[in-house]
Design an enzyme around this catalytic site. Structure first.
Site, PDB file in Angstrom:
ATOM      1  N   SER A  27      16.696 -34.857  22.566  1.00 43.29           N
ATOM      2  CA  SER A  27      16.409 -33.531  23.125  1.00 43.29           C
ATOM      3  C   SER A  27      14.960 -33.377  23.581  1.00 43.29           C
ATOM      4  O   SER A  27      14.721 -32.804  24.647  1.00 43.29           O
ATOM      5  CB  SER A  27      16.765 -32.441  22.110  1.00 43.29           C
ATOM      6  OG  SER A  27      18.165 -32.358  22.003  1.00 43.29           O
ATOM      7  N   LYS A  76      23.863 -26.422  11.954  1.00 42.23           N
ATOM      8  CA  LYS A  76      24.371 -25.414  12.897  1.00 42.23           C
ATOM      9  C   LYS A  76      24.923 -24.175  12.193  1.00 42.23           C
ATOM     10  O   LYS A  76      24.784 -23.056  12.690  1.00 42.23           O
ATOM     11  CB  LYS A  76      25.416 -26.036  13.817  1.00 42.23           C
ATOM     12  CG  LYS A  76      24.771 -27.028  14.761  1.00 42.23           C
ATOM     13  CD  LYS A  76      25.741 -27.659  15.707  1.00 42.23           C
ATOM     14  CE  LYS A  76      25.006 -28.753  16.465  1.00 42.23           C
ATOM     15  NZ  LYS A  76      25.844 -29.465  17.407  1.00 42.23           N
ATOM     16  N   ASP A 110      27.605 -25.811  22.747  1.00 42.18           N
ATOM     17  CA  ASP A 110      28.380 -27.058  22.624  1.00 42.18           C
ATOM     18  C   ASP A 110      29.772 -26.944  23.247  1.00 42.18           C
ATOM     19  O   ASP A 110      30.245 -27.878  23.888  1.00 42.18           O
ATOM     20  CB  ASP A 110      28.547 -27.450  21.147  1.00 42.18           C
ATOM     21  CG  ASP A 110      27.272 -28.018  20.550  1.00 42.18           C
ATOM     22  OD1 ASP A 110      26.423 -28.515  21.309  1.00 42.18           O
ATOM     23  OD2 ASP A 110      27.132 -27.955  19.310  1.00 42.18           O
ATOM     24  N   GLY A 135      32.987 -29.915  11.006  1.00 44.74           N
ATOM     25  CA  GLY A 135      31.652 -29.340  10.855  1.00 44.74           C
ATOM     26  C   GLY A 135      31.348 -28.366  11.979  1.00 44.74           C
ATOM     27  O   GLY A 135      32.251 -27.860  12.661  1.00 44.74           O
ATOM     28  N   ASN A 156      39.976 -33.900   8.703  1.00 45.85           N
ATOM     29  CA  ASN A 156      38.634 -34.015   8.132  1.00 45.85           C
ATOM     30  C   ASN A 156      38.718 -34.671   6.760  1.00 45.85           C
ATOM     31  O   ASN A 156      39.718 -34.509   6.049  1.00 45.85           O
ATOM     32  CB  ASN A 156      37.974 -32.631   7.997  1.00 45.85           C
ATOM     33  CG  ASN A 156      36.484 -32.737   7.696  1.00 45.85           C
ATOM     34  OD1 ASN A 156      35.763 -33.476   8.357  1.00 45.85           O
ATOM     35  ND2 ASN A 156      36.014 -32.014   6.688  1.00 45.85           N
ATOM     36  N   PRO A 159      39.706 -31.757   3.427  1.00 48.92           N
ATOM     37  CA  PRO A 159      40.658 -30.882   4.120  1.00 48.92           C
ATOM     38  C   PRO A 159      40.330 -29.397   3.977  1.00 48.92           C
ATOM     39  O   PRO A 159      40.591 -28.611   4.887  1.00 48.92           O
ATOM     40  CB  PRO A 159      42.004 -31.195   3.451  1.00 48.92           C
ATOM     41  CG  PRO A 159      41.778 -32.353   2.557  1.00 48.92           C
ATOM     42  CD  PRO A 159      40.314 -32.606   2.421  1.00 48.92           C
ATOM     43  N   ARG A 161      37.724 -27.878   4.361  1.00 53.19           N
ATOM     44  CA  ARG A 161      36.834 -27.434   5.436  1.00 53.19           C
ATOM     45  C   ARG A 161      37.625 -27.156   6.727  1.00 53.19           C
ATOM     46  O   ARG A 161      37.240 -26.323   7.522  1.00 53.19           O
ATOM     47  CB  ARG A 161      35.773 -28.517   5.677  1.00 53.19           C
ATOM     48  CG  ARG A 161      34.474 -27.938   6.168  1.00 53.19           C
ATOM     49  CD  ARG A 161      33.379 -28.957   6.084  1.00 53.19           C
ATOM     50  NE  ARG A 161      32.197 -28.508   6.783  1.00 53.19           N
ATOM     51  CZ  ARG A 161      31.176 -29.295   7.086  1.00 53.19           C
ATOM     52  NH1 ARG A 161      31.202 -30.567   6.741  1.00 53.19           N
ATOM     53  NH2 ARG A 161      30.133 -28.830   7.707  1.00 53.19           N
ATOM     54  N   GLY A 237      28.396 -39.283  23.644  1.00 51.94           N
ATOM     55  CA  GLY A 237      27.860 -37.921  23.664  1.00 51.94           C
ATOM     56  C   GLY A 237      26.770 -37.663  24.698  1.00 51.94           C
ATOM     57  O   GLY A 237      26.203 -36.573  24.717  1.00 51.94           O
TER      58      GLY A 237
HETATM   59  P1  NDP Z   1      28.130 -31.241  10.438  1.00 51.12           P
HETATM   60  O1  NDP Z   1      27.203 -31.733   9.377  1.00 51.12           O
HETATM   61  O2  NDP Z   1      28.368 -29.804  10.586  1.00 51.12           O
HETATM   62  O3  NDP Z   1      29.560 -31.954  10.181  1.00 51.12           O
HETATM   63  C1  NDP Z   1      29.626 -33.331   9.902  1.00 51.12           C
HETATM   64  C2  NDP Z   1      31.078 -33.794   9.904  1.00 51.12           C
HETATM   65  O4  NDP Z   1      31.072 -35.212   9.683  1.00 51.12           O
HETATM   66  C3  NDP Z   1      31.944 -33.180   8.800  1.00 51.12           C
HETATM   67  O5  NDP Z   1      33.261 -33.036   9.299  1.00 51.12           O
HETATM   68  C4  NDP Z   1      31.877 -34.269   7.713  1.00 51.12           C
HETATM   69  O6  NDP Z   1      32.996 -34.283   6.851  1.00 51.12           O
HETATM   70  C5  NDP Z   1      31.911 -35.514   8.564  1.00 51.12           C
HETATM   71  N1  NDP Z   1      31.410 -36.710   7.900  1.00 51.12           N
HETATM   72  C6  NDP Z   1      30.127 -36.993   7.566  1.00 51.12           C
HETATM   73  N2  NDP Z   1      30.059 -38.219   6.983  1.00 51.12           N
HETATM   74  C7  NDP Z   1      31.327 -38.690   6.948  1.00 51.12           C
HETATM   75  C8  NDP Z   1      31.930 -39.910   6.460  1.00 51.12           C
HETATM   76  N3  NDP Z   1      31.179 -40.876   5.915  1.00 51.12           N
HETATM   77  N4  NDP Z   1      33.272 -40.069   6.595  1.00 51.12           N
HETATM   78  C9  NDP Z   1      34.034 -39.094   7.175  1.00 51.12           C
HETATM   79  N5  NDP Z   1      33.527 -37.933   7.651  1.00 51.12           N
HETATM   80  C10 NDP Z   1      32.201 -37.737   7.531  1.00 51.12           C
HETATM   81  O7  NDP Z   1      27.647 -31.930  11.812  1.00 51.12           O
HETATM   82  P2  NDP Z   1      27.820 -31.422  13.313  1.00 51.12           P
HETATM   83  O8  NDP Z   1      29.225 -30.984  13.510  1.00 51.12           O
HETATM   84  O9  NDP Z   1      26.732 -30.522  13.645  1.00 51.12           O
HETATM   85  O10 NDP Z   1      27.557 -32.777  14.146  1.00 51.12           O
HETATM   86  C11 NDP Z   1      28.460 -33.874  14.048  1.00 51.12           C
HETATM   87  C12 NDP Z   1      28.015 -35.026  14.979  1.00 51.12           C
HETATM   88  O11 NDP Z   1      28.103 -34.651  16.339  1.00 51.12           O
HETATM   89  C13 NDP Z   1      26.574 -35.444  14.736  1.00 51.12           C
HETATM   90  O12 NDP Z   1      26.561 -36.839  14.737  1.00 51.12           O
HETATM   91  C14 NDP Z   1      25.834 -34.892  15.931  1.00 51.12           C
HETATM   92  O13 NDP Z   1      24.695 -35.690  16.237  1.00 51.12           O
HETATM   93  C15 NDP Z   1      26.893 -34.986  17.021  1.00 51.12           C
HETATM   94  N6  NDP Z   1      26.689 -34.012  18.120  1.00 51.12           N
HETATM   95  C16 NDP Z   1      26.311 -34.455  19.357  1.00 51.12           C
HETATM   96  C17 NDP Z   1      26.124 -33.564  20.406  1.00 51.12           C
HETATM   97  C18 NDP Z   1      25.685 -34.074  21.722  1.00 51.12           C
HETATM   98  O14 NDP Z   1      25.037 -33.333  22.444  1.00 51.12           O
HETATM   99  N7  NDP Z   1      26.044 -35.279  22.081  1.00 51.12           N
HETATM  100  C19 NDP Z   1      26.335 -32.114  20.241  1.00 51.12           C
HETATM  101  C20 NDP Z   1      26.793 -31.755  18.916  1.00 51.12           C
HETATM  102  C21 NDP Z   1      26.923 -32.682  17.899  1.00 51.12           C
HETATM  103  P3  NDP Z   1      32.970 -33.454   5.429  1.00 51.12           P
HETATM  104  O15 NDP Z   1      33.297 -32.027   5.776  1.00 51.12           O
HETATM  105  O16 NDP Z   1      34.043 -34.122   4.635  1.00 51.12           O
HETATM  106  O17 NDP Z   1      31.590 -33.632   4.866  1.00 51.12           O
END
Ligand code: NDP
Length: 250
Positions: A27, A76, A110, A135, A156, A159, A161, A237
């Site tokens: 960014s 977020k 987004d 997420g 997810n 679940p 969540r 992305g």
């Molecule tokens: P959040 O922290 O809100 O959510 C993360 C998600 O990843 C949750 O569903 C979490 O599951 C899951 N997760 C994390 N680690 C693991 C694992 N080891 N195995 C399985 N599931 C896992 O993050 P965001 O939604 O804000 O962002 C998610 C991704 O998207 C990031 O990598 C971000 O960089 C990318 N992104 C890119 C954008 C772009 O412009 N290209 C825009 C927006 C996001 P649980 O609930 O079980 O923890």
């Protein structure tokens, strides 16, 4: 990988992206390039904010005179909670990626950015889409896809969540115990798994040859490598970064 400042040591600047991790974020380069083209004298930096410290960090950045903040993983939802004037889109999904600090306004770019990047993929309205993750960005993607008429399923790791996402956003979707690609035309990885190089529990063996695999993480991920190895069309992305960033800049 770029320089990231601990939030307590945020330098003099106008805008920043907060995240954990945040070193990978492109960014600053993107927004600085836009500021240059537009002749705006602003500085945009990366600020590292550990999980649980978003609210404290945002207050500090506001006091330091920062004008705007982009929030990325995992902030977020916390960014939305901090805002006092969230718009309708961020309120629906209870997640914000763009904050105006002075007025405590919030929005989320987004979802519309994501829909923009689907142009040209030829996905028919009503096609089945599997979202991996629940997420902040999964919420935006799910609401945008549902409004655009796609048929959603969500998986997810935790679940509960997904159930929270459905209850709070009102998005209609099937909840998957284990992610299946059968009959799916678009699979969107919204988890942060690719950032750590981990793998998702996906069985690619029975997928449609027309399937498009989309990872919100930019660059190569094991998820996209697996899809490419099967000859599937992929999207990382990068385009979303640009599309959501352009809307955020606006
Ligand atoms: P959040 O922290 O809100 O959510 C993360 C998600 O990843 C949750 O569903 C979490 O599951 C899951 N997760 C994390 N680690 C693991 C694992 N080891 N195995 C399985 N599931 C896992 O993050 P965001 O939604 O804000 O962002 C998610 C991704 O998207 C990031 O990598 C971000 O960089 C990318 N992104 C890119 C954008 C772009 O412009 N290209 C825009 C927006 C996001 P649980 O609930 O079980 O923890």
């Amino acid at each position: 990988m770029g320089e990231a400042f601990p939030w307590q040591e945020a330098p003099n600047a106008d805008f920043c992206v907060i995240g954990d991790p945040v070193e990978h974020s492109r960014s600053p380069e993107m927004h600085m390039a836009a500021f240059e083209v537009l002749g705006l004298p602003y500085r945009y930096v990366r600020v590292h904010v550990p999980k649980g410290e978003a609210s404290q960090a945002l207050e500090h950045l506001r006091d330091r005179g920062y004008v705007g903040v982009n929030a990325t993983v995992p902030h977020k939802e916390a960014a939305f909670e901090w805002a006092e004037e969230p718009d309708a889109r961020s309120s629906r999904i209870r997640a914000a990626n763009t904050l105006r600090l002075g007025t405590r306004e919030a929005t989320n770019t987004d979802g519309p950015g994501f829909l923009y990047t689907l142009n040209g993929l030829g996905l028919p309205r009503g096609a089945r889409v599997l979202i991996l993750g629940a997420g902040g960005s999964a919420r935006s993607v799910a609401a945008a896809l549902s409004d655009a008429g796609f048929n959603l399923a969500i998986w997810n790791r935790s679940p509960e969540r997904v159930f929270r996402l459905l209850a709070e956003t009102g998005v209609p979707a099937a909840v998957e115990d284990s992610p299946t690609l059968l009959g799916v035309r678009l699979v969107v990885n919204t988890t942060s798994v690719g950032l750590h190089g981990d793998r998702l529990p996906l069985d690619w063996s029975r997928c449609d040859p027309e399937l498009v695999a989309y990872d919100l993480v930019y660059g190569n991920t094991p998820f996209l490598d697996q899809a490419r190895a099967l000859g599937l069309r992929t999207r990382d992305g990068t385009e979303l970064l640009v599309a959501q960033g352009a809307l955020s800049l606006e």
